[in-house]
Scaffold this active site. Sequence first.
Site, PDB file in Angstrom:
ATOM      1  NE  ARG A   1      -2.426   0.435   3.571  1.00 36.97           N
ATOM      2  CZ  ARG A   1      -2.619   1.672   4.070  1.00 36.97           C
ATOM      3  NH1 ARG A   1      -3.354   2.676   3.859  1.00 36.97           N
ATOM      4  NH2 ARG A   1      -2.446   1.392   5.295  1.00 36.97           N
ATOM      5  CE  LYS A   2       5.956   0.629   3.813  1.00 39.93           C
ATOM      6  NZ  LYS A   2       7.416   0.574   3.091  1.00 39.93           N
ATOM      7  CB  THR A   3       0.186   3.482  -3.804  1.00 35.53           C
ATOM      8  OG1 THR A   3      -0.596   3.748  -2.808  1.00 35.53           O
ATOM      9  CG2 THR A   3       0.543   2.463  -4.358  1.00 35.53           C
TER      10      THR A   3
END
Length: 287
Positions: free
Chosen positions: A136-138
């Site tokens: 989820r490191k977007t």
Amino acid sequence: MTDFAHLLPPSWKTTVTQWLDEDIPSFDYGGFVVGEKEETAELLGKSPGVLAGVPFFEEVFRQVDCKVHWLVKEGDFVDGKRVRVATVTGKARNILLGERAALNMLARASGIASRARELRKLKDEKGFKGVVAGTRKTTPGFRLVEKYAMLVGGVDTHRMDLSSMIMLKDNHVWSQGSITNAVRRAKTVGGFALKIEVECRSIDEAREAITAGADIVMLDNFDPEALKVAARILKQESPHVLIEGSGGITSETLASYFDDAVDVLSMGSLTQGVPHVDFSLKIVVPK
């Protein structure tokens, strides 16, 4: 190649509109200069990579009344030697209205897909039967494109957001006093439909999570050998539980984590620090 555009939610076209609103908030001075003559522009690939982001590119130009004709399919590798990837036709000012938003998106999406393709190839060559996934490191506001690009490149997207799967990390556990308490509280609202994953720093924490009812345990920041040993022990004790390895895994170290007892290897580096694929859009000048 699978048409991943069919996955996109109704809201995705609104996201494209927001890109254009951001880039043209008032007068289009450059558009005034070039006018409304019908022109054709060529999309050129200038560095090697996997083409990704086709529906978003098309939608940018649809919203400014231009048409796109593709010469390369999404998911194909572009060698970067000024390859003609597509043509865009429309009024000169409209082509330039969409140019920067479309190119910025395509460059990043293709960069992510290119890294994903490299990792998928490595997984297949080494015979790893588990899943290589993103995280989820977007980029805020750009997650849909980045997750889409992962699929084009051939890796798993992992959870899309906080509403899909319940992941309990250190802060969740600390707030409740124990892994057991955190899992129990999550179960009161997650129901039968949502899986629960717990981030664990040791094999004992993983055992506690499994006993409490976790579906997935993430072994966080384990070195490759420690991960393999822990995963084998946990699989032997609880074959039904999925084992994920995460934390510090890079393109260079990924293969060292491969093991039959590991179900998922997730990597923030699929979206962080990824080189972009260079494209340009040039209006064709009559000879």
